[in-house]
Design a protein around this motif. Sequence first.
Motif, short mmCIF file in Angstrom:
data_model
loop_
_atom_site.label_atom_id
_atom_site.label_comp_id
_atom_site.label_asym_id
_atom_site.label_seq_id
_atom_site.Cartn_x
_atom_site.Cartn_y
_atom_site.Cartn_z
N GLY A 184 -3.07 -41.39 -17.11
CA GLY A 184 -2.43 -42.65 -17.45
C GLY A 184 -2.48 -42.96 -18.93
N GLY A 185 -2.95 -41.99 -19.73
CA GLY A 185 -3.04 -42.21 -21.17
C GLY A 185 -4.13 -43.17 -21.58
N VAL A 186 -5.13 -43.34 -20.72
CA VAL A 186 -6.22 -44.28 -20.99
C VAL A 186 -7.37 -43.56 -21.69
N THR A 187 -7.87 -44.15 -22.77
CA THR A 187 -9.04 -43.62 -23.47
C THR A 187 -10.28 -44.38 -23.02
N VAL A 188 -11.28 -43.63 -22.56
CA VAL A 188 -12.54 -44.26 -22.14
C VAL A 188 -13.67 -43.72 -23.00
N THR A 189 -14.70 -44.52 -23.17
CA THR A 189 -15.93 -44.08 -23.82
C THR A 189 -16.93 -43.74 -22.74
N ALA A 190 -17.40 -42.50 -22.76
CA ALA A 190 -18.35 -42.02 -21.76
C ALA A 190 -19.71 -41.78 -22.40
N SER A 191 -20.76 -41.99 -21.64
CA SER A 191 -22.09 -41.63 -22.13
C SER A 191 -22.21 -40.11 -22.12
N VAL A 195 -12.55 -31.88 -20.00
CA VAL A 195 -13.89 -32.31 -19.61
C VAL A 195 -13.81 -33.02 -18.27
N TRP A 196 -14.98 -33.19 -17.66
CA TRP A 196 -15.06 -33.82 -16.35
C TRP A 196 -16.12 -34.91 -16.38
N LEU A 197 -15.76 -36.08 -15.89
CA LEU A 197 -16.62 -37.25 -15.94
C LEU A 197 -16.97 -37.74 -14.55
N SER A 198 -18.22 -38.17 -14.37
CA SER A 198 -18.56 -38.92 -13.16
C SER A 198 -18.31 -40.39 -13.46
N GLU A 199 -18.19 -41.18 -12.39
CA GLU A 199 -17.83 -42.59 -12.55
C GLU A 199 -18.75 -43.45 -11.70
N ASN A 200 -19.24 -44.52 -12.32
CA ASN A 200 -20.12 -45.47 -11.64
C ASN A 200 -19.69 -46.87 -12.04
N ASP A 201 -19.31 -47.67 -11.03
CA ASP A 201 -18.78 -49.01 -11.34
C ASP A 201 -19.85 -50.09 -11.26
N SER A 202 -21.13 -49.71 -11.37
CA SER A 202 -22.20 -50.71 -11.34
C SER A 202 -22.04 -51.69 -12.49
N LYS A 225 -23.39 -50.04 -19.10
CA LYS A 225 -22.57 -50.33 -20.27
C LYS A 225 -21.33 -49.45 -20.28
N TYR A 226 -21.51 -48.18 -19.89
CA TYR A 226 -20.39 -47.24 -19.86
C TYR A 226 -20.19 -46.76 -18.43
N ARG A 227 -19.00 -46.93 -17.94
CA ARG A 227 -18.71 -46.61 -16.54
C ARG A 227 -18.71 -45.11 -16.28
N HIS A 228 -18.35 -44.33 -17.30
CA HIS A 228 -18.21 -42.88 -17.14
C HIS A 228 -19.36 -42.13 -17.81
N THR A 229 -19.69 -40.99 -17.21
CA THR A 229 -20.70 -40.09 -17.77
C THR A 229 -20.11 -38.69 -17.87
N TRP A 230 -20.25 -38.09 -19.03
CA TRP A 230 -19.75 -36.73 -19.25
C TRP A 230 -20.65 -35.75 -18.50
N GLU A 231 -20.06 -34.96 -17.60
CA GLU A 231 -20.81 -34.02 -16.78
C GLU A 231 -20.54 -32.56 -17.14
N MET A 232 -19.27 -32.21 -17.36
CA MET A 232 -18.90 -30.80 -17.56
C MET A 232 -17.80 -30.68 -18.59
#
Length: 240
Positions: free
Chosen positions: A27-34, A51-58, A62-69
Amino acid sequence: MNFANPLVPGKLIQRYKRFLADVLISGGVTVTASCPNTGSMLGLTTPGSTVWLSENDSPTRKYRHTWEMIEHDLGSGPHLVGINTGRPNALVAEAIGSGTMPELAGYASLRREVKYGENSRIDLLLENAPDPRPCYVEVKNVHLMREAGLAEFPDCKTERGAKHLRELSAMVAAGHRAVMIFLVQRGDAERFKLASDIDPMYAAAFQTALAAGVEMLCYRCRMSPTGISVESRIDIVELS
């Protein structure tokens, strides 16, 4: 280890401030991931990489996404590489429980983050096997590969890593068992060696610990966007 949800693909824009990365997702969205990695991530921060990110909506995060791979290609096609250094302890614990690591089988209990040594915590403490000695297990995440098939550690200087080797040696001297596990979060690894040119002090500490009786093991993982599992043991070049 299966992810609660499939990972989110994207394109790396940049890693910065060590623990953050900007990623372009659908969708052309830029996110900041931990970015849960304290190392240099040598060769794994090229802008434009998949890259591949996990997502947590807690709401407390502070950051919904985490860089995994990240996908890394050394000429034989892209391979998934796990960069999250928070994963290996759980992966090794899971592998011990499933019998994938026969060298560490037979223990009745497994505890994590137990205080020991010089104000440190051992990653895993195994106890109450036929061998009455407790087994101290330190786990290091490996993702560096500069030559196809050859995984290396570390990717930057690590005095903390050398300290861990000294503490494991002290456990052996005290009559306990101590094991260092290098866990390669990439499926294209066939062998493992120390990156002595990057950190000669760590390489020296490794050889001292080996001579002191610390056991050295290396295992590689099977990687996918749905989960990670410990796959098989690979040779350590220094021990071949």
